[in-house]
Design an enzyme around this catalytic site. Structure first.
Site, PDB file in Angstrom:
ATOM      1  N   ARG A 115      24.061 -21.644 -15.189  1.00  0.00           N
ATOM      2  CA  ARG A 115      22.905 -22.530 -15.088  1.00  0.00           C
ATOM      3  C   ARG A 115      22.292 -22.836 -16.452  1.00  0.00           C
ATOM      4  O   ARG A 115      21.830 -23.932 -16.734  1.00  0.00           O
ATOM      5  CB  ARG A 115      21.844 -21.884 -14.204  1.00  0.00           C
ATOM      6  CG  ARG A 115      20.596 -22.725 -14.137  1.00  0.00           C
ATOM      7  CD  ARG A 115      19.554 -22.144 -13.232  1.00  0.00           C
ATOM      8  NE  ARG A 115      18.487 -23.107 -13.058  1.00  0.00           N
ATOM      9  CZ  ARG A 115      17.758 -23.229 -11.959  1.00  0.00           C
ATOM     10  NH1 ARG A 115      17.979 -22.448 -10.941  1.00  0.00           N
ATOM     11  NH2 ARG A 115      16.813 -24.121 -11.875  1.00  0.00           N
ATOM     12  N   HIS A 142      25.918 -24.205 -13.131  1.00  0.00           N
ATOM     13  CA  HIS A 142      25.279 -23.327 -12.122  1.00  0.00           C
ATOM     14  C   HIS A 142      26.270 -22.415 -11.410  1.00  0.00           C
ATOM     15  O   HIS A 142      26.168 -22.189 -10.204  1.00  0.00           O
ATOM     16  CB  HIS A 142      24.523 -24.159 -11.073  1.00  0.00           C
ATOM     17  CG  HIS A 142      23.426 -25.017 -11.621  1.00  0.00           C
ATOM     18  ND1 HIS A 142      23.655 -26.178 -12.308  1.00  0.00           N
ATOM     19  CD2 HIS A 142      22.086 -24.874 -11.578  1.00  0.00           C
ATOM     20  CE1 HIS A 142      22.508 -26.726 -12.667  1.00  0.00           C
ATOM     21  NE2 HIS A 142      21.530 -25.943 -12.249  1.00  0.00           N
ATOM     22  N   GLU A 177      29.624 -36.554  -5.544  1.00  0.00           N
ATOM     23  CA  GLU A 177      30.544 -35.769  -6.362  1.00  0.00           C
ATOM     24  C   GLU A 177      32.003 -36.182  -6.173  1.00  0.00           C
ATOM     25  O   GLU A 177      32.802 -36.123  -7.109  1.00  0.00           O
ATOM     26  CB  GLU A 177      30.371 -34.280  -6.064  1.00  0.00           C
ATOM     27  CG  GLU A 177      29.002 -33.718  -6.455  1.00  0.00           C
ATOM     28  CD  GLU A 177      27.869 -34.059  -5.490  1.00  0.00           C
ATOM     29  OE1 GLU A 177      28.139 -34.587  -4.385  1.00  0.00           O
ATOM     30  OE2 GLU A 177      26.694 -33.820  -5.839  1.00  0.00           O
ATOM     31  N   PHE A 180      29.075 -28.127  -5.774  1.00  0.00           N
ATOM     32  CA  PHE A 180      29.562 -29.329  -5.115  1.00  0.00           C
ATOM     33  C   PHE A 180      30.801 -29.892  -5.794  1.00  0.00           C
ATOM     34  O   PHE A 180      31.369 -30.867  -5.336  1.00  0.00           O
ATOM     35  CB  PHE A 180      28.423 -30.350  -5.017  1.00  0.00           C
ATOM     36  CG  PHE A 180      27.140 -29.681  -4.585  1.00  0.00           C
ATOM     37  CD1 PHE A 180      27.105 -28.964  -3.395  1.00  0.00           C
ATOM     38  CD2 PHE A 180      26.012 -29.674  -5.387  1.00  0.00           C
ATOM     39  CE1 PHE A 180      25.957 -28.294  -2.999  1.00  0.00           C
ATOM     40  CE2 PHE A 180      24.852 -29.012  -4.997  1.00  0.00           C
ATOM     41  CZ  PHE A 180      24.821 -28.314  -3.806  1.00  0.00           C
TER      42      PHE A 180
HETATM   43  C1  LIG Z   1      25.845 -32.306  -2.654  1.00  0.00           C
HETATM   44  C2  LIG Z   1      24.682 -32.064  -3.544  1.00  0.00           C
HETATM   45  N1  LIG Z   1      24.667 -32.619  -4.772  1.00  0.00           N
HETATM   46  C3  LIG Z   1      23.653 -32.385  -5.611  1.00  0.00           C
HETATM   47  C4  LIG Z   1      22.609 -31.589  -5.225  1.00  0.00           C
HETATM   48  C5  LIG Z   1      21.460 -31.294  -6.197  1.00  0.00           C
HETATM   49  N2  LIG Z   1      20.248 -31.994  -5.768  1.00  0.00           N
HETATM   50  C6  LIG Z   1      19.298 -31.378  -5.028  1.00  0.00           C
HETATM   51  S1  LIG Z   1      18.052 -32.397  -4.594  1.00  0.00           S
HETATM   52  C7  LIG Z   1      18.744 -33.689  -5.437  1.00  0.00           C
HETATM   53  C8  LIG Z   1      18.075 -35.027  -5.439  1.00  0.00           C
HETATM   54  C9  LIG Z   1      17.847 -35.515  -4.061  1.00  0.00           C
HETATM   55  O1  LIG Z   1      17.195 -36.735  -4.064  1.00  0.00           O
HETATM   56  P1  LIG Z   1      16.611 -37.301  -2.717  1.00  0.00           P
HETATM   57  O2  LIG Z   1      17.661 -37.258  -1.663  1.00  0.00           O
HETATM   58  O3  LIG Z   1      16.040 -38.622  -3.006  1.00  0.00           O
HETATM   59  O4  LIG Z   1      15.531 -36.215  -2.304  1.00  0.00           O
HETATM   60  P2  LIG Z   1      13.968 -36.173  -2.593  1.00  0.00           P
HETATM   61  O5  LIG Z   1      13.598 -37.327  -3.456  1.00  0.00           O
HETATM   62  O6  LIG Z   1      13.341 -36.282  -1.252  1.00  0.00           O
HETATM   63  O7  LIG Z   1      13.684 -34.853  -3.217  1.00  0.00           O
HETATM   64  C10 LIG Z   1      19.946 -33.297  -6.044  1.00  0.00           C
HETATM   65  C11 LIG Z   1      20.800 -34.176  -6.849  1.00  0.00           C
HETATM   66  C12 LIG Z   1      22.664 -31.013  -3.932  1.00  0.00           C
HETATM   67  N3  LIG Z   1      21.710 -30.207  -3.467  1.00  0.00           N
HETATM   68  N4  LIG Z   1      23.700 -31.284  -3.112  1.00  0.00           N
END
Ligand SMILES: Cc1ncc(C[n+]2csc(CCOP(=O)(O)OP(=O)(O)O)c2C)c(N)n1
Ligand SMILES: [Mg+2]
Lengths: 322, 292
Positions: free
Chosen positions: A174, A117, A66, A91
């Site tokens: 959201r 959101h 972000e 974020f």
């Molecule tokens: C700082 C932040 N940005 C965005 C999100 C929203 N978000 C939650 S999970 C995710 C994807 C995560 O991908 P990855 O790290 O590869 O996890 P996995 O594939 O294991 O679910 C996002 C963008 C968040 N939780 N925190």
């Protein structure tokens, strides 16, 4: 000047998150140039994702980053573009505060940061709630802060942003929030609050999804013999202080309602105006208390903190001592 | 590749992993929300750590000498919840009853350390766990304590810049008591990691940042065991920090969830649950058939 609201209808849900992407698509289709940035948050299934598929050359996905996103958006704006950047709600203000402050605001560029959101609409608990953003944004010079009341108004904000100068925050939910306005045939101007319902005993000032709940509270208050005016304060900065003062004088009681901490947001802004105007006016802030919120769906959490129609009505009634 | 591993141990941990997968699916079905893709990809890892490779006592989750596990990809907390239930720390009924239940909430999609004893760090905003883990590891060294800090980071998550600041810091401080495991399931929320913001070559990046690197097939228990058996003992003396790149499959075990970002988040309907459980069972039977 009466606007038509959904006061007399059953609840109609729309998504500002979908609406803004559709509006961007329409704007692109009209041949208007802009750039779009996201951070792993605009999948191909959503409207912004569809816009990205159709206009890939003007869009970038920076991944889960972000701070980088706001920095990149600023650079794109400095290159001469109007830039829309969709950021996952919590974020944006919390992770990228420095970038909002120093990159976007200090450089004073045409970046529109769309925080999704917002408030407690995300669910998933405090890590995903957005309760402190308005307090931060209000203290950052040059920022314009818009909190559209519903999906239709979000479209108006996006349109207005095309000619607006300087960085903007567009705070949306959201998706799947009740409509406030029955149609889009009303005038919208950044910085000019809208009276969505007239009343004489108290003014409820809301922003974002709280406008709808304030409107429904006014319905409830009517059955209790209280006439409540409802104001949609869709712009938190520049703040429509004149409107607040007018309402305070005319109704003698003011209550702010927001899906944000009671500290430093809409309620703070209203309080500052009232205090400095030395008005004899009853006043109450309704919002999320100074604690990490309980976990639940937005509707449950609103009810829990008396931010649903009945809760707002109760608080207003208590303020009036009736 | 996995010739010398203890096949009995592997079988035990495999059995556990398939049980946890089913428990997890049932749990997410009941609460109607979760992040199954990333929760399923870390099952073998989490089972191997909790049941074998972490110095840990489920009866005493506050034990001073315990190894610490930081689940930085906090959206995958339900995998840990399923393990806590299996370890007898909470009943599933209790967890369901106290899940995102307003002021009686203990459990949520993003775990909170103030309410859940075995949770070391409240996470949910990506990019926080590794810096906090660096702090924990430094703290252990300052106290001359022998426990180790494990941190599990998502492969999308590692795009956050905070990780790279912490990766530099861990190498600068030579944290021989820190292990960072990247769950490399190749997908993030809205697409493939490589298409979104490529993180490769991840091993070379860690090495260039002065880390040691090991790699494992994170959904193949024999390989997980092979890898974790080689963990050097934790030390508060100066040594390179260790990264484990865990190559996994998002949604692992459920055929229709595997390798698609569309199962990143959300709930699961009854019919899908039944299909999912059948798919897990089928894979499990195939696994057992191969054992002899
Ligand atoms: C700082 C932040 N940005 C965005 C999100 C929203 N978000 C939650 S999970 C995710 C994807 C995560 O991908 P990855 O790290 O590869 O996890 P996995 O594939 O294991 O679910 C996002 C963008 C968040 N939780 N925190
Ligand atoms: Mg991933």
């Amino acid at each position: 000047m009466a606007v038509e609201t959904t006061f007399d209808f059953d609840m109609m849900l729309s998504s500002a998150r979908e609406a803004y992407g559709e509006e961007l698509m329409a704007i692109a289709d009209e041949g208007i140039d802009f750039a779009f940035v996201c951070s792993d948050n605009a999948p191909e299934s959503c409207s912004a994702g569809k816009m990205m598929s159709k206009y890939p050359e003007r869009c970038v996905n920076v991944g889960i980053a972000e701070q980088d996103e706001v920095g990149i958006a600023t650079g794109l704006a400095l290159s001469g573009k109007v830039v829309f950047a969709q950021v996952f709600g919590p974020f944006l203000p919390l992770r990228a505060a420095d970038q909002i402050h120093t990159d976007a605001a200090y450089n004073d560029v045409n970046v529109r940061l769309i925080g999704t959101h917002s408030g407690v609409t995300s669910g998933g608990g405090p890590t995903h709630n957005v309760i402190a953003d308005l307090a931060l944004y209000r203290a950052i010079p040059n920022l314009t802060i818009c909190v559209p009341a519903d999906a239709g108004q979000c479209r108006k904000v996006i349109r207005a942003s095309l000619t607006h100068q300087g960085p903007m925050i567009i705070r949306i939910s959201r998706g799947g929030e009740p409509d406030v306005y029955a149609n889009n045939d009303y005038d919208f101007e950044i910085g000019k609050a809208i009276t969505v319902r007239d009343g004489k005993d108290i003014t409820l000032i809301g922003c974002g999804p709280s406008v709808y709940w304030a409107l429904m509270a006014s319905k409830e208050l009517e059955t209790r013999g209280i006439s409540a005016r409802v104001v949609d304060m869709h712009t938190i900065k520049p703040f429509d202080a004149e409107k607040v003062i007018k309402c305070a004088k005319e109704t003698g009681a003011v209550m702010s309602v927001e899906d944000h901490s009671i500290n430093g947001g809409l309620g703070g802004a209203v309080a500052e105006v009232l205090a400095e105007a030395n008005l004899d006016c009853k006043f109450k802030r309704a919002g999320l208390p100074d604690q990490f919120a309980v976990l639940g769906s937005p509707e449950e959490v609103y009810k829990y903190y008396h931010l649903d129609a009945a809760g707002i009505a109760d608080t207003a009634q208590a303020l009036l001592g009736k | 590749m996995s010739a010398n591993v203890d096949s009995k141990l592997v079988a035990q941990l495999e059995d556990k992993s398939y049980k946890i997968r089913k428990d997890l699916l049932n749990f997410v079905y009941h609460i109607g929300m979760g992040h199954l893709g990333g929760e399923l990809s870390i099952v073998e890892l989490a089972v191997a750590l909790y049941y074998k490779y972490m110095n840990y006592d489920p009866k005493n989750p506050q034990w001073e000498e315990r190894d610490r596990l930081v689940l930085s990809k906090g959206h995958c907390g339900e995998t840990l919840y399923a393990i806590y239930a299996d370890l007898g720390m909470y009943t599933t009924e209790y967890m369901l009853e106290h899940f995102e239940s307003l002021d009686t909430a203990v459990f949520g999609q993003h775990p909170n350390r103030k309410y859940i004893d075995p949770i070391e760090v409240s996470c949910g905003s990506l990019g926080h766990g590794l810096p906090i883990a660096v702090g924990l590891a430094l703290g252990a060294r300052m106290q001359k304590a022998n426990w180790r800090t494990f941190v599990v980071v998502g492969d999308g998550e590692i795009q956050e810049g905070t990780n790279w600041e912490a990766i530099m810091a861990a190498a600068q401080f030579q944290l021989g008591n820190l292990v960072c495991i990247v769950d490399k399931n190749r997908l993030q929320m809205s697409g493939a990691t490589a298409d979104t913001m490529n993180i490769d070559p991840l091993d070379e990046k860690f090495r260039a940042f002065n880390w040691d690197v090991m790699e494992m097939q994170g959904n193949d228990m024999a390989d997980v065991v092979r890898c974790l058996e080689q963990l050097p003992p934790s030390t508060i003396e100066k040594r390179k920090p260790l990264a484990i790149i865990s190559n996994t499959t998002k949604g692992c075990g459920v055929d229709f969830m595997e390798n698609t970002w569309k199962w990143h988040g959300g709930g699961i309907a009854k019919e899908q649950l039944d299909q999912a459980l059948a798919s897990v069972e089928k894979k499990y039977q195939a696994l057992i058939a191969n054992r002899k």
